[in-house]
Design a protein around this motif. Structure first.
Motif, PDB file in Angstrom:
ATOM      1  N   HIS A   1      46.276 -22.114 193.117  1.00 48.32           N
ATOM      2  CA  HIS A   1      45.467 -22.629 192.012  1.00 48.32           C
ATOM      3  C   HIS A   1      45.616 -21.676 190.830  1.00 48.32           C
ATOM      4  O   HIS A   1      45.377 -20.476 190.976  1.00 48.32           O
ATOM      5  CB  HIS A   1      44.000 -22.731 192.435  1.00 48.32           C
ATOM      6  N   VAL A   2      46.041 -22.202 189.687  1.00 45.91           N
ATOM      7  CA  VAL A   2      46.271 -21.334 188.521  1.00 45.91           C
ATOM      8  C   VAL A   2      45.495 -21.831 187.304  1.00 45.91           C
ATOM      9  O   VAL A   2      45.160 -23.017 187.202  1.00 45.91           O
ATOM     10  CB  VAL A   2      47.786 -21.257 188.166  1.00 45.91           C
ATOM     11  N   ASP A   3      45.217 -20.893 186.418  1.00 46.27           N
ATOM     12  CA  ASP A   3      44.663 -21.227 185.104  1.00 46.27           C
ATOM     13  C   ASP A   3      45.799 -21.207 184.095  1.00 46.27           C
ATOM     14  O   ASP A   3      46.580 -20.265 184.052  1.00 46.27           O
ATOM     15  CB  ASP A   3      43.645 -20.158 184.659  1.00 46.27           C
TER      16      ASP A   3
ATOM     17  N   LYS B   1      43.276 -26.094 184.431  1.00 45.16           N
ATOM     18  CA  LYS B   1      43.600 -25.734 185.811  1.00 45.16           C
ATOM     19  C   LYS B   1      44.726 -26.593 186.371  1.00 45.16           C
ATOM     20  O   LYS B   1      44.766 -27.794 186.140  1.00 45.16           O
ATOM     21  CB  LYS B   1      42.360 -25.940 186.696  1.00 45.16           C
TER      22      LYS B   1
ATOM     23  N   THR C   1      42.629 -22.591 179.322  1.00 45.00           N
ATOM     24  CA  THR C   1      41.346 -23.042 179.859  1.00 45.00           C
ATOM     25  C   THR C   1      41.517 -24.149 180.897  1.00 45.00           C
ATOM     26  O   THR C   1      40.537 -24.662 181.420  1.00 45.00           O
ATOM     27  CB  THR C   1      40.471 -23.592 178.716  1.00 45.00           C
TER      28      THR C   1
ATOM     29  N   CYS D   1      50.456 -18.597 182.873  1.00 45.44           N
ATOM     30  CA  CYS D   1      49.407 -18.863 183.858  1.00 45.44           C
ATOM     31  C   CYS D   1      48.810 -17.588 184.418  1.00 45.44           C
ATOM     32  O   CYS D   1      49.384 -16.510 184.303  1.00 45.44           O
ATOM     33  CB  CYS D   1      49.950 -19.711 185.006  1.00 45.44           C
TER      34      CYS D   1
ATOM     35  N   ARG E   1      44.393 -17.967 190.325  1.00 40.35           N
ATOM     36  CA  ARG E   1      42.975 -17.926 190.723  1.00 40.35           C
ATOM     37  C   ARG E   1      42.851 -17.682 192.222  1.00 40.35           C
ATOM     38  O   ARG E   1      42.318 -16.678 192.646  1.00 40.35           O
ATOM     39  CB  ARG E   1      42.280 -19.234 190.377  1.00 40.35           C
ATOM     40  N   THR E   2      43.365 -18.637 193.014  1.00 40.48           N
ATOM     41  CA  THR E   2      43.268 -18.515 194.470  1.00 40.48           C
ATOM     42  C   THR E   2      44.515 -19.093 195.108  1.00 40.48           C
ATOM     43  O   THR E   2      45.222 -19.888 194.501  1.00 40.48           O
ATOM     44  CB  THR E   2      42.077 -19.309 195.044  1.00 40.48           C
TER      45      THR E   2
END
Ligand SMILES: Nc1ncnc2c1ncn2[C@@H]1O[C@H](COP(=O)(O)OP(=O)(O)O)[C@@H](O)[C@H]1O
Ligand SMILES: [Mg+2]
Length: 359
Positions: free
Chosen positions: A316-318, A323, A321, A301, A304-305
Motif C-alpha cells: 500500500h503506497v501513498d 492511495k 495525498t 510514492c 505505508r504497509t
C-alpha cells in the motif's frame, strides 16, 4: 443478433418517486450463463424478479424464445427461480418441495415422480427425497431449491445470489458444481451476485450494474481488461483498480496533488488527446511495479504497509495525498528505499464526473 433467446427492452422500475432501475436493455443468448454483478442495493434482485414475472415493471418489454411475455403471469413463463434465502416450504419433504411447481401446474402424478427424481439426481440428492428441509445442511437446502427450479424443465433458470449463504469452503465447491450442472443441462441461466470472483469464474458474459444503471455488458476478460466505466475497474479484480486523479496545469503539463511529478511523454501525449481539466487513471495493482525497466511513466510514492499473502504481497503506497496498491509476485523484490512506482502499460482514463471511459 440472430440467436437472441431472452431480450429485455427499456425495462425500468420505480418505487414512488425513486427509480431503482433505469431503462435496462439486454440480450441473452440461448445456453448462455449471464451474471448480473453489482453492489448491494443496485437493483439486481429487482431486475431478476421482473424477468421471472413476480414483479411488475413500470415500463419495458420482455421477449423469451420469440414470444413477448411482458404480460404473461409468472407461473406460465416456464422460468425457474432460486431465491437468495432458498424459500423452501418447511412442512414439506424434499421431494414434495421439488414437485411443488409441477403440482401447481397440474402435471400427472407419474410424471411428477419422474421429474422429481431426475431433478434430485441432477443436484446429487437422489437419496434425500424423504427428508424434511430442517434435517439438511445449508448446502443441501440450496440444492433442493435448485432442484425445485429444475423440476419444471424451465426454458430459463434464474439464480439470486445462490452461493451467498454458504461458508467460504463450500462456496468454492458449489461454484464448481453449478458450472458443471450448467455445462450438462445447457440451460440458459442468469445469476445475480455481488461477488466479482463468482461472476468472473461462472459467466460467459457479465452485466455490471450500479445505482440501477447497466455500466457494461461484456465477456469476463473484456470486463477486466477493457473497463468502460471507472466503477467497473474499481469493482472487478482482487484487489480491484484504484483511481488516481490527475489535473492539467495551465502551462499544459500535468499535476498530481502534493507531488513533484512528470507525467512522462507517453502518458502526457495520451492525456493531451483528451481535452479535460481532470482525469482519473484506473491503476490495477498487478500493472504497477517498483521496476523502472520498460516503464512508460513513473509516480512518486511512499510506502505505508505491506500485506503478506504467501503467493503475493500487496504494497500500500501513498502517491501525494492519494492511495494505491502495488502487487508483488513471489520473486519480485521490494527496494529498500523505493521512491517511485512504475506503470508498464497505458492505463484506462476515465471522466472524473460521470465515470465514463475517455479516449
Ligand atoms: N418493495 C420495495 N419498496 C421500496 N424500495 C425497494 C423495494 N424493493 C427494493 N427496493 C429498493 O430498490 C433498490 C434495489 O433493490 P434490490 O433490487 O433488492 O438490490 P440488490 O438485489 O442489487 O441488492 C434498493 O435501493 C432497495 O432498497
Ligand atoms: Mg438482491
Amino acid at each position: 443478433m440472430s440467436d437472441t433467446y431472452l431480450s429485455i427492452e427499456n425495462m425500468w422500475k420505480a418505487y414512488g418517486d425513486t427509480k431503482v432501475l433505469h431503462s435496462v436493455s439486454l440480450d441473452v443468448q440461448k445456453g448462455e450463463f449471464l451474471a448480473l454483478l453489482g453492489p448491494s442495493g443496485c437493483g439486481k434482485t429487482t431486475l431478476l424478479r421482473m424477468i421471472s414475472g413476480l414483479l411488475q415493471p413500470n415500463g419495458g418489454m420482455l421477449k423469451l424464445n420469440g414470444k413477448t411475455i411482458t404480460d404473461v403471469p409468472a407461473n406460465r413463463r416456464g422460468i425457474g427461480l432460486v431465491f437468495q434465502n432458498y424459500a423452501l416450504f418447511p412442512h414439506m419433504s424434499v421431494a414434495e418441495n421439488v414437485g411443488y411447481g409441477l403440482r401447481m401446474r397440474k402435471v400427472a402424478k407419474t410424471e411428477i415422480a419422474a421429474n422429481v427424481k431426475e431433478a434430485l439426481d441432477l443436484v446429487k440428492l437422489t437419496h434425500l427425497g424423504e427428508r424434511m428441509p430442517s434435517e439438511l445442511s445449508g448446502g443441501q437446502q440450496q440444492r433442493v431449491a435448485l432442484a425445485r427450479a429444475l423440476a419444471i424443465k424451465p426454458q430459463l433458470l434464474l439464480l439470486d445470489e445462490p452461493l451467498s449463504n454458504l461458508d467460504a469452503v463450500l462456496r468454492t465447491s458449489v461454484r464448481a458444481e453449478l458450472l458443471e450442472l450448467h455445462n450438462r443441462t445447457g440451460l440458459t441461466t442468469i445469476m445475480v451476485t455481488h461477488d466479482q470472483a463468482e461472476a468472473m469464474t461462472l459467466a460467459d458474459r457479465i452485466v455490471v450494474l450500479n445505482n440501477g444503471h447497466v455500466l457494461q455488458h461484456d465477456a469476463p476478460q473484456a470486463i477486466y481488461e477493457q473497463p468502460q466505466h471507472a466503477f467497473v475497474s474499481t469493482f472487478v479484480g482482487s484487489p480491484p483498480a484504484s483511481l488516481l486523479e490527475v489535473t492539467r496545469r495551465v502551462d499544459g503539463g500535468y499535476r498530481l496533488e502534493d507531488t513533484n511529478w512528470d507525467a512522462g511523454s507517453h502518458l502526457s501525449q495520451k492525456l493531451a488527446e483528451i481535452k479535460r481539466r481532470k482525469y482519473h487513471l484506473g491503476l490495477r495493482p498487478e500493472e504497477l511495479s517498483f521496476s523502472a525497466e520498460g516503464a512508460l511513466a513513473s509516480l512518486p510514492c511512499a510506502i505505508r504497509t505491506v500485506e503478506y499473502l504467501g503467493a503475493e504481497r500487496l504494497v500500500h503506497v501513498d502517491v501525494g495525498t492519494q492511495k494505491l496498491i502495488v502487487r508483488l509476485g513471489r520473486s519480485d523484490t521490494l527496494p529498500s528505499t523505493p521512491g517511485h512506482i512504475y506503470l508498464q502499460t497505458l492505463p484506462p482514463i476515465f471522466d472524473t464526473e460521470d465515470g465514463r471511459r475517455l479516449g
